[in-house]
Write an enzyme that holds these catalytic residues in place. Structure first.
Site, PDB file in Angstrom:
ATOM      1  N   LYS A  54      18.504  28.587  23.033  1.00  0.00           N
ATOM      2  CA  LYS A  54      17.793  29.546  23.896  1.00  0.00           C
ATOM      3  C   LYS A  54      16.338  29.099  24.084  1.00  0.00           C
ATOM      4  CE  LYS A  54      20.779  33.364  22.717  1.00  0.00           C
ATOM      5  NZ  LYS A  54      21.139  34.416  21.776  1.00  0.00           N
ATOM      6  N   GLN A  98      18.462  38.461  17.615  1.00  0.00           N
ATOM      7  CA  GLN A  98      19.746  37.783  17.441  1.00  0.00           C
ATOM      8  C   GLN A  98      20.636  38.553  16.460  1.00  0.00           C
ATOM      9  OE1 GLN A  98      20.605  34.799  19.113  1.00  0.00           O
ATOM     10  NE2 GLN A  98      22.642  35.197  18.265  1.00  0.00           N
ATOM     11  N   ASP A 121      19.051  41.592  26.549  1.00  0.00           N
ATOM     12  CA  ASP A 121      20.447  41.556  26.097  1.00  0.00           C
ATOM     13  C   ASP A 121      21.238  42.727  26.678  1.00  0.00           C
ATOM     14  OD1 ASP A 121      21.541  39.514  24.648  1.00  0.00           O
ATOM     15  OD2 ASP A 121      20.839  40.225  22.688  1.00  0.00           O
TER      16      ASP A 121
END
Ligand code: NAP
Length: 296
Positions: A54, A98, A121
């Site tokens: 990422k 995460q 997200d």
């Protein structure tokens, strides 16, 4: 019959290229670029790999990348404090914590602490609600990538029978909402579904997000179906470690009209959509139009 292989790797590379061009234009127009902050707690090797890629792809696309690594035993309060700092930081347009988080941290609490406008997200309940009510939302990256692949393959999805196998908050449920938004007739199947094969054989579109290696075979498909395999399963074959999907590729490819491979299908789309969402968050924060080339 042998299905068209949907090349998610190539599609994702193209999307990242468009994102980089959009960032160039944004820099020229505003003198600024979008920024993405990723928070990693602990040293889970798979999460570490995701966070590294990422970071790499965010900077390659011309955006700012901030990676925050915290020890596995970090107090929950300290993690929440970091999220608050990132919420207040105008250089940060997207925040991604995460998952999975260690057991002593309440993941729902952490996700709820992220500013919904920076929730790239799409897991915050505000964004879940906006998506469910058909309003502009931050859409979870993996289902968004699946929808892009489906539309690139099929165009208008109106009226198609879509079956989503799996009902998780991060893939199955948002995928079903997106397909409903495209006017598909949507069925969500899961581990309690009766006569699963009878359900999947009705699908013009089948999205599998289960996490069970090769459980769907060609016998479970309608002839000509478009199959999006989200599953990433690590298996050992002939002494070698391999990645396989939820679909038994060799048999499905003989029955489907189009299918994503694993690896090289949905996987690469997830990070490309994360870049897209970060650009979207920047544009919404500045009252700018979202780059046309990145819209569905
Ligand atoms: P999850 O939270 O474990 O959900 C799995 C779903 O599959 C559940 O709804 C479960 O039903 C259902 N299920 C399990 N066994 C089943 C069976 N035998 N028949 C029918 N349904 C069954 O998983 P997830 O997070 O959604 O992830 C699913 C897969 O996608 C995993 O392999 C994961 O690694 C992969 N994934 C890939 C990406 C990517 O970037 N490509 C991103 C996210 C996830 P119940 O609800 O009834 O238990």
């Amino acid at each position: 019959m042998s299905a068209t292989i949907i090349d998610g790797k190539a599609f994702a590379a193209e999307l990242r290229g468009k994102a980089a061009k959009a960032v160039d234009r944004i820099r020229a127009e505003t003198g600024d670029v979008p920024g993405l902050a990723v928070v990693l707690v602990g040293e889970d090797p798979a999460s570490d790999i995701y966070v590294r890629s990422k970071n790499k792809m965010t900077t390659e696309c011309g955006m700012r990348s901030f990676v925050h690594r915290l020890d596995a035993d970090v107090p929950e309060a300290q993690l929440l404090e970091l999220v608050e700092t990132l919420n207040a930081d105008s250089a940060v347009n997207g925040i991604l914590v995460q998952l999975p988080l260690p057991d002593h941290v309440d993941a729902n609490l952490v996700l709820a602490s992220i500013d919904p406008a920076k929730d790239v997200d799409g897991f915050h309940v505000s964004n879940v609600g906006l998506l469910g009510t058909g309003q502009p939302a931050m859409v979870p990256c993996t289902p968004l990538g699946c929808l892009m692949l489906l539309k690139s393959q099929l165009g208008d999805l109106t009226g198609m029978n879509a079956v989503v196998l799996g009902r998780s908050n991060i893939v199955g449920k948002p995928m079903a909402q997106l397909l409903l938004g495209e006017s598909c007739t949507v069925t969500i199947a899961h581990s309690r579904t009766r006569d699963l094969a009878e359900v999947t054989r009705r699908a013009d579109i089948l999205v599998t997000a289960v996490g069970r290696p090769e459980m769907v075979t060609g016998d479970d498909l309608k002839v000509g179906a478009t199959v999006i395999d989200v599953g990433i399963n690590r298996v050992e074959r002939d002494g070698k470690k391999r990645l396989v999907g939820d679909c038994h590729f060799a048999s499905c490819v003989e029955v489907a009209g189009a299918i994503t491979p694993v690896p090289g299908g949905v996987g690469p789309m997830t990070i490309a959509c994360l870049l897209k969402n970060t650009i979207t968050a920047f544009c919404r924060a500045r009252g700018l139009d979202e780059p046309e080339e990145l819209t569905l």
